[in-house]
Enzyme design. Structure first.
Site, PDB file in Angstrom:
ATOM      1  N   ASN A  10       0.808  -1.214   0.000  1.00  0.00           N
ATOM      2  CA  ASN A  10       0.000   0.000   0.000  1.00  0.00           C
ATOM      3  C   ASN A  10       0.844   1.269   0.000  1.00  0.00           C
ATOM      4  O   ASN A  10       0.336   2.350  -0.298  1.00  0.00           O
ATOM      5  CB  ASN A  10      -0.932   0.002   1.218  1.00  0.00           C
ATOM      6  N   ARG A  12       4.652   1.018  -0.804  1.00  0.00           N
ATOM      7  CA  ARG A  12       5.913   0.878  -1.547  1.00  0.00           C
ATOM      8  C   ARG A  12       5.813  -0.263  -2.553  1.00  0.00           C
ATOM      9  O   ARG A  12       5.042  -1.196  -2.371  1.00  0.00           O
ATOM     10  CB  ARG A  12       7.079   0.572  -0.591  1.00  0.00           C
ATOM     11  N   LEU A  13       6.629  -0.154  -3.610  1.00  0.00           N
ATOM     12  CA  LEU A  13       6.852  -1.256  -4.547  1.00  0.00           C
ATOM     13  C   LEU A  13       8.297  -1.691  -4.386  1.00  0.00           C
ATOM     14  O   LEU A  13       9.217  -0.917  -4.671  1.00  0.00           O
ATOM     15  CB  LEU A  13       6.582  -0.817  -5.989  1.00  0.00           C
ATOM     16  N   GLY A 100      -4.252 -11.790   3.357  1.00  0.00           N
ATOM     17  CA  GLY A 100      -3.446 -11.027   2.401  1.00  0.00           C
ATOM     18  C   GLY A 100      -2.242 -11.810   1.919  1.00  0.00           C
ATOM     19  O   GLY A 100      -1.572 -12.485   2.709  1.00  0.00           O
ATOM     20  N   ASP A 102       0.607 -10.855   1.143  1.00  0.00           N
ATOM     21  CA  ASP A 102       1.856 -10.462   1.798  1.00  0.00           C
ATOM     22  C   ASP A 102       2.047 -11.215   3.111  1.00  0.00           C
ATOM     23  O   ASP A 102       3.166 -11.648   3.445  1.00  0.00           O
ATOM     24  CB  ASP A 102       1.898  -8.949   2.019  1.00  0.00           C
ATOM     25  N   THR A 125       1.347   0.034   6.090  1.00  0.00           N
ATOM     26  CA  THR A 125       0.141   0.815   6.334  1.00  0.00           C
ATOM     27  C   THR A 125      -0.620   0.230   7.509  1.00  0.00           C
ATOM     28  O   THR A 125      -1.105   0.950   8.377  1.00  0.00           O
ATOM     29  CB  THR A 125      -0.744   0.824   5.076  1.00  0.00           C
TER      30      THR A 125
END
Length: 246
Positions: A10, A12-13, A100, A102, A125
């Site tokens: 949410n 960073r990439l 999620g 992640d 986040t």
């Protein structure tokens, strides 16, 4: 074959090459806005990539922007998904779509790293906390606002409260320090409470693993924690290897 790993959160990439031995290469964090992510990827990536592995918990518009940028240079794109079981890791959720990706990948990476019970805390986040036992069984978790999100929410409702700054002090004597102490302290208290609950559940204290952009600020107050900046990417590497041989 050239393969790259992409962790789209949410805020960073994160990107890294997947090495031939299955390990994660040097990771880079890229800008997160839809209008500049393609240019940032163009500067980082080689002209052509055989396969890109993407894990995303970001909003659909940003995910599409990243996919469009990857499509221009990737022969194949694989989207990671949460599974009921992968190798020794089994999730606690009855519906894997609700966990999620992640968090799922962090479970894979933690189990691969230590092969023992772990309490995994992601600080982005959201603040996510998951417990996994030595056999790879996910015992469930918790989700709360991260300290950064707490500060942003307070600032939005009360603009006179700054959304950043300050130091952690037990009893602060100015507003910035009080905000930092309160928001970081809330996260630390939840982690410490979760460690106590995990100790009661397992009969011993699990390894505490921190990851995410906000992990460093909390790690200073958790001396027994191990901070792993690339934990999700490491889990994505595990998923990619399993997917390639499926």
């Amino acid at each position: 074959m050239t393969a790259w790993l992409f962790d789209l959160g949410n805020t960073r990439l994160k990107c890294a090459p997947l090495r031939a031995d299955g390990s994660v290469g040097d990771a880079v964090a890229l800008p997160h806005r839809e209008d500049d992510v393609a240019a940032a990827l163009a500067q980082l990536l080689p002209g052509r990539i055989d396969v890109a592995y993407l894990a995303s918990v970001a909003n659909p518009a940003l995910r599409v922007a990243v996919l469009d940028a990857l499509t221009a240079r990737c022969q194949r794109i694989s989207l990671a998904r949460t599974q009921v079981r992968l190798g020794a890791v089994r999730i606690a959720y009855a519906d894997p779509r609700k966990l999620g990706v992640d968090r799922f990948l962090a479970l894979l990476a933690a189990h691969a790293r230590i092969g023992d019970a772990a309490l995994i805390c992601g600080v982005g986040t959201a603040l996510t906390i998951d417990l996994i036992d030595a056999d790879g069984r996910h015992l469930g978790g918790r989700i709360a606002p991260s300290p950064t999100l707490m500060r942003e929410a307070l600032h939005e409702r009360a603009p006179q409260l700054p959304e950043s700054g300050g130091d952690y002090i037990d009893f602060a004597s100015d507003t910035e320090d009080a905000l930092a102490s309160g928001c970081d302290g809330a996260a630390l208290a939840l982690i410490e409470r979760s460690l106590d609950a995990a100790r009661q559940r397992l009969g011993r204290t699990p390894q505490l693993i921190l990851h995410g952009g906000g992990a460093e600020a909390l790690a200073a107050h958790l001396p027994n924690a191990t901070q792993v900046a690339t934990l999700v990417l490491e889990g994505l590497a595990q998923w990619a290897i399993a997917e390639s041989v499926a």
